[in-house]
Design an enzyme around this catalytic site. Structure first.
Site, mmCIF file in Angstrom:
data_model
loop_
_atom_site.group_PDB
_atom_site.id
_atom_site.type_symbol
_atom_site.label_atom_id
_atom_site.label_comp_id
_atom_site.label_asym_id
_atom_site.label_seq_id
_atom_site.Cartn_x
_atom_site.Cartn_y
_atom_site.Cartn_z
ATOM 1 N N CYS A 2 -12.375 38.186 -3.642
ATOM 2 C CA CYS A 2 -11.293 37.759 -4.521
ATOM 3 C C CYS A 2 -9.998 38.485 -4.136
ATOM 4 O O CYS A 2 -10.019 39.676 -3.853
ATOM 5 C CB CYS A 2 -11.544 38.024 -6.003
ATOM 6 S SG CYS A 2 -12.933 37.105 -6.665
ATOM 7 N N ARG A 27 -10.275 37.029 1.590
ATOM 8 C CA ARG A 27 -11.000 37.746 0.540
ATOM 9 C C ARG A 27 -11.844 36.810 -0.323
ATOM 10 O O ARG A 27 -12.622 37.267 -1.154
ATOM 11 C CB ARG A 27 -10.016 38.509 -0.357
ATOM 12 C CG ARG A 27 -9.227 39.559 0.374
ATOM 13 C CD ARG A 27 -8.311 40.262 -0.588
ATOM 14 N NE ARG A 27 -9.056 41.020 -1.570
ATOM 15 C CZ ARG A 27 -9.466 42.271 -1.404
ATOM 16 N NH1 ARG A 27 -9.166 42.916 -0.299
ATOM 17 N NH2 ARG A 27 -10.139 42.885 -2.342
ATOM 18 N N TRP A 73 -13.842 34.419 -4.810
ATOM 19 C CA TRP A 73 -15.157 34.434 -4.156
ATOM 20 C C TRP A 73 -16.131 34.636 -5.303
ATOM 21 O O TRP A 73 -16.193 35.714 -5.889
ATOM 22 C CB TRP A 73 -15.199 35.603 -3.172
ATOM 23 C CG TRP A 73 -16.386 35.631 -2.272
ATOM 24 C CD1 TRP A 73 -16.526 34.943 -1.096
ATOM 25 C CD2 TRP A 73 -17.579 36.400 -2.423
ATOM 26 N NE1 TRP A 73 -17.734 35.252 -0.517
ATOM 27 C CE2 TRP A 73 -18.404 36.143 -1.303
ATOM 28 C CE3 TRP A 73 -18.045 37.294 -3.391
ATOM 29 C CZ2 TRP A 73 -19.644 36.728 -1.136
ATOM 30 C CZ3 TRP A 73 -19.292 37.878 -3.215
ATOM 31 C CH2 TRP A 73 -20.076 37.601 -2.104
ATOM 32 N N ASN A 99 -9.932 40.880 -9.950
ATOM 33 C CA ASN A 99 -10.855 41.062 -8.829
ATOM 34 C C ASN A 99 -11.835 42.158 -9.228
ATOM 35 O O ASN A 99 -11.411 43.227 -9.660
ATOM 36 C CB ASN A 99 -10.065 41.487 -7.588
ATOM 37 C CG ASN A 99 -10.961 41.964 -6.462
ATOM 38 O OD1 ASN A 99 -12.077 41.460 -6.302
ATOM 39 N ND2 ASN A 99 -10.478 42.920 -5.690
ATOM 40 N N GLY A 100 -13.139 41.882 -9.099
ATOM 41 C CA GLY A 100 -14.130 42.893 -9.453
ATOM 42 C C GLY A 100 -15.138 42.326 -10.438
ATOM 43 O O GLY A 100 -15.312 41.106 -10.538
ATOM 44 N N GLU A 478 -25.109 43.572 16.511
ATOM 45 C CA GLU A 478 -23.779 43.072 16.208
ATOM 46 C C GLU A 478 -23.574 41.671 16.792
ATOM 47 O O GLU A 478 -22.984 40.795 16.154
ATOM 48 C CB GLU A 478 -22.720 44.062 16.741
ATOM 49 C CG GLU A 478 -21.276 43.632 16.613
ATOM 50 C CD GLU A 478 -20.821 43.396 15.180
ATOM 51 O OE1 GLU A 478 -21.543 43.748 14.223
ATOM 52 O OE2 GLU A 478 -19.726 42.818 15.022
ATOM 53 N N LYS A 482 -22.639 38.532 14.375
ATOM 54 C CA LYS A 482 -21.458 37.683 14.592
ATOM 55 C C LYS A 482 -21.889 36.239 14.760
ATOM 56 O O LYS A 482 -21.285 35.323 14.219
ATOM 57 C CB LYS A 482 -20.727 38.177 15.845
ATOM 58 C CG LYS A 482 -19.253 38.134 15.773
ATOM 59 C CD LYS A 482 -18.607 39.363 15.209
ATOM 60 C CE LYS A 482 -19.114 39.771 13.841
ATOM 61 N NZ LYS A 482 -18.601 41.015 13.368
ATOM 62 N N GLU A 485 -23.082 34.711 11.505
ATOM 63 C CA GLU A 485 -21.991 34.689 10.530
ATOM 64 C C GLU A 485 -21.062 33.490 10.758
ATOM 65 O O GLU A 485 -20.666 32.827 9.809
ATOM 66 C CB GLU A 485 -21.203 36.001 10.687
ATOM 67 C CG GLU A 485 -20.218 36.309 9.610
ATOM 68 C CD GLU A 485 -19.591 37.700 9.810
ATOM 69 O OE1 GLU A 485 -19.671 38.262 10.924
ATOM 70 O OE2 GLU A 485 -18.997 38.206 8.849
ATOM 71 N N HIS A 501 -43.808 43.933 19.284
ATOM 72 C CA HIS A 501 -44.452 44.275 18.009
ATOM 73 C C HIS A 501 -44.289 43.163 16.965
ATOM 74 O O HIS A 501 -44.455 43.400 15.779
ATOM 75 C CB HIS A 501 -43.888 45.593 17.483
ATOM 76 C CG HIS A 501 -44.120 46.739 18.425
ATOM 77 N ND1 HIS A 501 -45.365 47.250 18.669
ATOM 78 C CD2 HIS A 501 -43.263 47.429 19.212
ATOM 79 C CE1 HIS A 501 -45.290 48.229 19.562
ATOM 80 N NE2 HIS A 501 -44.013 48.353 19.913
ATOM 81 N N LYS A 599 -14.181 38.884 3.284
ATOM 82 C CA LYS A 599 -13.847 39.988 4.180
ATOM 83 C C LYS A 599 -14.220 41.341 3.586
ATOM 84 O O LYS A 599 -14.752 42.200 4.257
ATOM 85 C CB LYS A 599 -12.349 39.935 4.485
ATOM 86 C CG LYS A 599 -11.864 41.025 5.426
ATOM 87 C CD LYS A 599 -12.254 40.713 6.837
ATOM 88 C CE LYS A 599 -11.823 41.770 7.827
ATOM 89 N NZ LYS A 599 -12.621 41.656 9.063
HETATM 90 O O1 M6R Z 1 -14.816 46.784 5.382
HETATM 91 P P1 M6R Z 1 -16.164 47.226 5.847
HETATM 92 O O2 M6R Z 1 -16.165 47.653 7.272
HETATM 93 O O3 M6R Z 1 -16.791 48.244 4.973
HETATM 94 O O4 M6R Z 1 -17.059 45.909 5.751
HETATM 95 C C1 M6R Z 1 -18.429 45.968 5.954
HETATM 96 C C2 M6R Z 1 -19.019 44.585 6.102
HETATM 97 O O5 M6R Z 1 -18.846 43.848 4.936
HETATM 98 C C3 M6R Z 1 -18.401 43.814 7.274
HETATM 99 O O6 M6R Z 1 -18.501 44.521 8.473
HETATM 100 C C4 M6R Z 1 -19.066 42.453 7.455
HETATM 101 O O7 M6R Z 1 -20.396 42.620 7.845
HETATM 102 C C5 M6R Z 1 -18.299 41.613 8.464
HETATM 103 N N1 M6R Z 1 -18.004 40.326 7.888
HETATM 104 C C6 M6R Z 1 -19.035 41.385 9.725
HETATM 105 O O8 M6R Z 1 -18.329 40.589 10.612
#
Ligand code: M6R
Length: 604
Positions: A2, A27, A73, A99-100, A478, A482, A485, A501, A599
Site C-alpha cells: 500500500c 507498493r 495491496w 498503510n499497515g 535468487e 526472480k 516472481e 536427495h 515491493k
Molecule cells: O526490502 P527488502 O529487501 O527487505 O525486501 C525483502 C523481500 O520482500 C524482497 O526481496 C522480495 O523478495 C523481492 N520482491 C524479490 O524480488
C-alpha cells in the site's frame, strides 16, 4: 504494501496526487483512490490499477488544493470498489488513507457499530474515519479528534486524514513508513520518496508516534501529547530520473542495466590504499572488534544476498547463520553476547526483518542494518546502519539491490576481519581489486546478448531448475525466485548436492537446469550436471566461456567474465536476471508489478 500520499498545494493537486500514486504503484496496485477538498470533499476510488483511476478522475474531474490518495495491496477484504481507499465516515466528511494493519479493528468496529456508525467496507481502515467522527460528535476539535483516534489504534500504520471542514492534513505513523516532502509552501506526504521526487528532494522523516499537520501555516510536527518536535530536514541525493523508466520498457530492465553504476556507487570511496584498505566512514575503527559470530536476518532477495555474504564469512573463519526474517521474528534462536545481528533489507521497511531486529535489540544484541534507504525505519532504529547506495529501485523484483548488497557486504566482512584481528584477510587485495573492476564486468554481461537466442529454445517448458554451490547456491535460489516472481512459471533453486536427495524426481527432458559455475567445487558441480543430463534435462551453464571442462558438457552457455570466484556469482546472477526478464517479456507478464506481490512488505 500500500502506498499513501497527501498533498497540500498552491493550486489544484489532483494531477500531482495521481502522479504520486503512479510512482508508488510498486507498493500495491489492486485498487486506488483519491479524496480532494474544494467546496466539498470529493472521493474517487475503485478496484483496478492507477491507470483506471486516472480514467475515472478524468471523467469526474474533482479538483482542490489539498488531497490524499492511496494505492492498495489487499490485506483485509478483497480488491473491490468498496474496499478501495480513501475510506470515509457516515457523513462522507472525513477521508482517510492508511498503510499497515489495525490489529484491534474488530473490537473498534463492534464498539462503533453499537454507537450507530455504519460501515461500508470489509477493511480494518474504516474504523479510523468513524473514530474521528465519533470524537468530533463528542465535541472534540479536529486535531484532538485525530489524536484521540490514533491513541485507540493498535498495530502498524501510517495514516493521513483530510476533513471537509478544514484545509489541513493530519498524519502519523507507527511502524509503517511516512515521509514529508517540502517544496516552499507546498507539501507532500508519502510512504516513500519516489512519490514526489520529481517535485522536491527536501524531506523530513516522520518518526513513530509523531503527528504532522500541514496547512496554510506550514507544517508542524508534534509528539502524541502535542509537544513540539524539531525534526531534521534533509536533502536526498536521489536523482529524479531514478523514478522514471528512461526509455526502457520496464523499471526492472532499467534497473538491471543500472547495475554497473549501482555497484560503482556501492564501492565508491570505500576502497583505498591500492586495494589494501576498506574505508567505511559509517563506523569508528574497532567498532566490531568484539564480534565473534554473525546472524543475518532477511527476506526474499535480501535473504539470498545474506546467504551469499555468509560465504565471505565462512571463507574467513567467522561462524555465521542466515535466518529467514519471518522465522526469526517468531522463533528466534539463542543470541550470544558477542553476536552481531545484521538485518539486510533493501527497503528498510520489511516488517519481518524489523521484528527480528527488534527482538535482537530487546535481548541486548548488537544490531546492524544494511539497507538502500537512508531514512528508512531500519536505518534509524538500530545500532548501526550501512548503506548500499544503489539508488531507488522501483520494480517489484529486486535486481540492482542484490548486487549492491553483495558488494557492500563483501566490504563489510573485510572490515569485520580487520576490527577483529588487526589486519584484512589474505584474500582482501584480490577481492578489493576485483570489486573495483566489477562494474565493467557487469557491463560485459549486459552487452553479451546470449540470453535471447539461448532462451528461444527453452520457452514453455514444464519447470525450470537452478543449481549451484558455495556462492553459486544463493544465486541459484535468487535465479529461481526472480523467475517464478515475474514469469509465474514453476522454478526452484537447489544446492546442487541436494538434487539426489529428492528433487531429481522432478527432473526430465522438459525441465531445463541452469547450473551456476563460479570456479569453486567444479568437479562436484560437473557430477551434478551429469545427474540431470542422465535424466534427459538440458543444462544451461553460467560459466566463464574458456572453462572447457564445463562448456564441453553443458548444452548451452551463458558466459560471464573471469574474476575471483567470490564475485562470479554476482555476474551469473545478472545473466539469470536477463533470463527471467526474457521469458516474462515473451509471456507478456506485468513485469514491474507481478501479480499478488508488492515491493515493500510492511506486514508480518
Ligand atoms: O526490502 P527488502 O529487501 O527487505 O525486501 C525483502 C523481500 O520482500 C524482497 O526481496 C522480495 O523478495 C523481492 N520482491 C524479490 O524480488
Amino acid at each position: 504494501m500500500c502506498g499513501i500520499v497527501g498533498r497540500f498545494g498552491d493550486g489544484d493537486v489532483v494531477d500531482s496526487l495521481v502522479t504520486g500514486l503512479t510512482n508508488l504503484e510498486y507498493r500495491g496496485y489492486d485498487s486506488a483512490g483519491i479524496a480532494v477538498l474544494d467546496d466539498d470533499l470529493s472521493v474517487v476510488k475503485q478496484a483496478g490499477e492507477i491507470s483506471e483511476l486516472e480514467a475515472a478522475v478524468a471523467e469526474t474531474r474533482p479538483s482542490g488544493s489539498v488531497g490524499i490518495g492511496h494505492t492498495r495491496w489487499s490485506t483485509h477484504g478483497p480488491p473491490t470498489d468498496e474496499n478501495a481507499h480513501p475510506h470515509v465516515d457516515c457523513e462522507g466528511s472525513i477521508a482517510v488513507v492508511h498503510n499497515g494493519i489495525i490489529e484491534n479493528h474488530e473490537a473498534l468496529r463492534n464498539e462503533l457499530e453499537a454507537q450507530g456508525h455504519e460501515f461500508t467496507s470489509d477493511t480494518d481502515t474504516e474504523v479510523i474515519p468513524h473514530l474521528v467522527e465519533q470524537a468530533l460528535d463528542e465535541g472534540a476539535d479536529h486535531e484532538t479528534a485525530f489524536r484521540r483516534t490514533v491513541a485507540r489504534l493498535e498495530g502498524s500504520f501510517a495514516v493521513v486524514v483530510l476533513c471537509r471542514d478544514e484545509e489541513r492534513l493530519y498524519a502519523t505513523r507507527q511502524g509503517s513508513p511516512l515521509v514529508l516532502g517540502v517544496d516552499g509552501s507546498e507539501y507532500f506526504l508519502a510512504s516513500d520518496i519516489p512519490a514526489f521526487l520529481e517535485e522536491t528532494r527536501d524531506v523530513v522523516y516522520i518518526e513513530d508516534e509523531d503527528v504532522v499537520t500541514v496547512s496554510d501555516d506550514g507544517f508542524e510536527v508534534t509528539d502524541l501529547d502535542g509537544d513540539p518536535v524539531d525534526p531534521d530536514r534533509e536533502t536526498v541525493d536521489w536523482n529524479p530520473e531514478a523514478a522514471t523508466k528512461k526509455g526502457y520498457d520496464h523499471f526492472m530492465l532499467k534497473e538491471i542495466h543500472e547495475q554497473p553504476h549501482a555497484v560503482g556507487q556501492s564501492v565508491r570511496g570505500r576502497i583505498g590504499g591500492d586495494f589494501t584498505d576498506v574505508q567505511l566512514a559509517e563506523f569508528e575503527p574497532g567498532t566490531f572488534s568484539d564480534v565473534r559470530n554473525v546472524q543475518f536476518v532477511a527476506a526474499g532477495t535480501s535473504f539470498h544476498a545474506s546467504l551469499y555474504a555468509r560465504q565471505f564469512l565462512f571463507d574467513r573463519g567467522i561462524p555465521t547463520h542466515v535466518y529467514s526474517a519471518g522465522e526469526y521474528a517468531t522463533n528466534p534462536p539463542p543470541i550470544d553476547d558477542d553476536t552481531l545481528v545484521v538485518g539486510v533489507t533493501q527497503s528498510g521497511e520489511t516488517a519481518d526483518t524489523l521484528a527480528s531486529l527488534r527482538h535482537a535489540q530487546a535481548v541486548g544484541a548488537r544490531t546492524l542494518t544494511v539497507t538502500n534507504v537512508v531514512g528508512s525505519t531500519a536505518a534509524r532504529e538500530f545500532d548501526d546502519a550501512l548503506f548500499i547506495r544503489a539508488g531507488p529501485e522501483i520494480g517489484v523484483a529486486a535486481t540492482k539491490t542484490f548486487s549492491s548488497q553483495v558488494v557492500t557486504l563483501a566490504l563489510f566482512v573485510e572490515r569485520l576481519v580487520k576490527d577483529r584481528t588487526g589486519s584484512y584477510s589474505d584474500d582482501a587485495p584480490a577481492l578489493l581489486s576485483n570489486l573495483s573492476s566489477l562494474p565493467s564486468h557487469i557491463e560485459t554481461v549486459l552487452h553479451d546478448g546470449s540470453v535471447g537466442h539461448v532462451m528461444q529454445r527453452y520457452r514453455g517448458e514444464d519447470a525450470y531448475f537452478f543449481i549451484g554451490r558455495a556462492e553459486g547456491y544463493p544465486v541459484a535460489l535468487e535465479g529461481a525466485l526472480k523467475f517464478k516472481e515475474i514469469t509465474y512459471e514453476h522454478a526452484e533453486g537447489f544446492a546442487a548436492g541436494e538434487l539426489k536427495h529428492g528433487p531429481l524426481a522432478l527432473v526430465g527432458p522438459n525441465t531445463p537446469v541452469f547450473a551456476v559455475f563460479t570456479g569453486r567445487n567444479v568437479e562436484k558441480m560437473l557430477a551434478n550436471v551429469q545427474e540431470v543430463k542422465a535424466r534427459g534435462a538440458p543444462v544451461i551453464g553460467i560459466t566463464h566461456p574458456d572453462h572447457e571442462a564445463v562448456t564441453s558438457v553443458v548444452d548451452d552457455v551463458l558466459p560471464i567474465p573471469k574474476t575471483v570466484p567470490a564475485l562470479r556469482g554476482v555476474l551469473a546472477n545478472v545473466q539469470l536476471q536477463l533470463v527471467s526478464y526474457d521469458v516474462a517479456d515473451a509471456l507478456g507478464r506485468d513485469i514491474d508489478k507481478p501479480r499478488n506481490l508488492a515491493k515493500s512488505v510492511t506486514v508480518e
